[in-house]
Design a protein around this motif. Structure first.
Motif, PDB file in Angstrom:
ATOM      1  N   GLU A 160       0.846  -1.205   0.000  1.00  0.00           N
ATOM      2  CA  GLU A 160       0.000   0.000   0.000  1.00  0.00           C
ATOM      3  C   GLU A 160       0.874   1.244   0.000  1.00  0.00           C
ATOM      4  OE1 GLU A 160      -2.541  -0.194   3.402  1.00  0.00           O
ATOM      5  OE2 GLU A 160      -3.620  -1.927   2.604  1.00  0.00           O
TER       6      GLU A 160
ATOM      7  N   LYS B  91      -6.024   2.564  -2.538  1.00  0.00           N
ATOM      8  CA  LYS B  91      -7.472   2.383  -2.661  1.00  0.00           C
ATOM      9  C   LYS B  91      -8.228   3.419  -1.824  1.00  0.00           C
ATOM     10  CE  LYS B  91      -7.314  -2.552  -3.752  1.00  0.00           C
ATOM     11  NZ  LYS B  91      -6.189  -3.197  -3.010  1.00  0.00           N
TER      12      LYS B  91
ATOM     13  N   GLU C 281      -8.639   3.635   1.388  1.00  0.00           N
ATOM     14  CA  GLU C 281      -9.472   3.150   2.497  1.00  0.00           C
ATOM     15  C   GLU C 281      -8.929   3.640   3.820  1.00  0.00           C
ATOM     16  OE1 GLU C 281      -9.034  -0.882   1.483  1.00  0.00           O
ATOM     17  OE2 GLU C 281     -10.520  -0.690  -0.111  1.00  0.00           O
TER      18      GLU C 281
END
Ligand SMILES: NC(=O)c1ccc[n+]([C@@H]2O[C@H](COP(=O)([O-])OP(=O)(O)OC[C@H]3O[C@@H](n4cnc5c(N)ncnc54)[C@H](O)[C@@H]3O)[C@@H](O)[C@H]2O)c1
Ligand SMILES: [Zn+2]
Length: 360
Positions: free
Chosen positions: A303, A358, A360
């Motif tokens: 990530e 993403k 999140e």
């Protein structure tokens, strides 16, 4: 001991073993005799860790030593000048042999000095990091950074031989080891499926640097790089496949301000490139999860939060390996890469947002 022969105009061999026991015999085979003067060049960190090896060299040969400060920041002209001066002061001549003992910084600098001192003298490369063992010790690229631009001055020049010992990996810091694994994963995707399968089956042994696992991995990576280097030595075409994951990777390396190493950044770049390959080349969507899982298990990042997309895209567009259009290396399948795929900013943004950021 295993050998990989690199078949270029002037071929050379890479020896791979789990220790250095056969190094001095190998040197004899290259007609390097007892009492010959050798110029051993390394950095301060490696010299501290491996003083026993330096002492062994001193037992066998007449050794002149030069240590410079470790780290990428010292891969510069000042260090090069220091080495030239050291060679001149010690009367190095056309028959002299340099030995580069260390990671990619040592290898690139010593290779460049060997290429240029008296228009080219012999050198032996003993790479001591995983990154240098699987990547920078093969392919002839030598050089240094100038004005903050990486590898902007350089040449193509090959050593007499390369000697790899997996024993060196034992003292690598975790982050440095993982750095090399990022490139290993890259190799496992661009040529065939064998290496990725092997990694999946041996994750634990690899993370623990078990000798047989590391020997297998290093041999596989070198065989893959050998394939591309032999058919496109000057890197004008297919050798570009070795840049898989690198376009976004470089941007991450620059914008993460030192948080991620080169290899970690490449791992993230690989995930982006896989998503883009799904979107653009219909790559099967099973591969992403597989690779993500492997990266995670090896301790590589999966990530990355892009703080400023404008800055990030600027960094991608200024990747020196691209011309005006943004060209990516993408995959049609594992082992089936495609170079120079022209993509636009939207393709890249979409790929990033579907993979490493993403949100999140
Ligand atoms: N020529 C090429 O084709 C090519 C390819 C890839 C990378 N490179 C170059 O390689 C460099 C990166 O390589 P690197 O990561 O090996 O850099 P490095 O030489 O800076 O080594 C990283 C760090 O690990 C230390 N170190 C080295 N061996 C060790 C050991 N066995 N145990 C503990 N510590 C050890 C070093 O002192 C240094 O601090 C970059 O400059 C890059 O441009 C060149
Ligand atoms: Zn790389």
């Amino acid at each position: 001991m295993r050998e990989i022969k690199i078949n270029l105009k002037r071929p050379y061999t890479i020896y791979i073993d789990s220790n250095l026991d056969k190094l001095f015999n190998t040197m004899n085979e290259y007609k390097i005799k007892k009492n010959d003067t050798l110029f051993l060049i390394t950095d301060d960190k490696v010299s501290g860790l491996y003083n026993d090896i330096i002492l062994k060299f001193e037992k066998h040969f007449n050794i002149k030593k030069y240590f410079f400060n470790n780290g990428e920041l010292n891969k510069n002209m000042t260090t090069i000048q220091g080495i030239y001066s050291f060679l001149i002061e010690n009367n190095a001549n056309r028959d002299s042999i340099l030995i580069g003992l260390g990671g990619g910084v040592v290898g690139d600098l010593v290779g460049f000095v060997a290429a240029t001192y008296m228009r080219g003298i012999r050198y032996i490369n003993i790479p001591t990091t995983l990154l240098s063992q699987v990547d920078s010790s093969i392919g002839g690229k030598v050089g240094y950074n100038y004005n903050g631009i990486k590898n902007i001055v350089g040449s193509f020049y090959n050593p007499e031989f390369v000697f790899i010992s997996t024993n060196f990996l034992k003292t690598l810091e975790k982050k440095q080891f993982i750095d090399g694994l990022g490139e290993v994963i890259k190799y496992s995707l661009i040529k065939d499926k064998t290496l990725l399968e092997y990694i999946k089956e041996n994750i634990k042994g690899i993370a623990e640097k078990e000798n047989d696992k590391m020997l297998y991995i290093i041999r596989s990576c070198l065989s893959i790089k050998k394939y591309f280097v032999e058919i496109d030595y000057k890197d004008t075409g297919i050798r570009n496949l070795l840049n898989f994951g690198h376009t976004t990777g470089h941007a991450i390396e620059i914008t993460s301000n030192g948080k991620f190493t080169h290899g970690e950044s490449v791992a993230l770049g690989i995930l982006v490139a896989i998503k883009m390959s799904e979107n653009i080349l219909d790559l099967s969507n099973e591969i992403y999860n597989d690779v993500e899982e492997v990266l995670k298990k090896l301790g590589l990042p999966i990530e990355y939060k892009v703080d400023n997309y404008n800055l990030f895209m600027y960094a991608i567009n200024h990747d020196k390996k691209n011309g005006k259009k943004i060209r990516f290396v993408l995959l049609q399948d594992i082992g089936k890469g495609k170079i120079k795929v022209e993509v636009n900013n939207e393709d890249i943004l979409k790929g990033i947002k579907q993979s490493i950021d993403k949100g999140e």
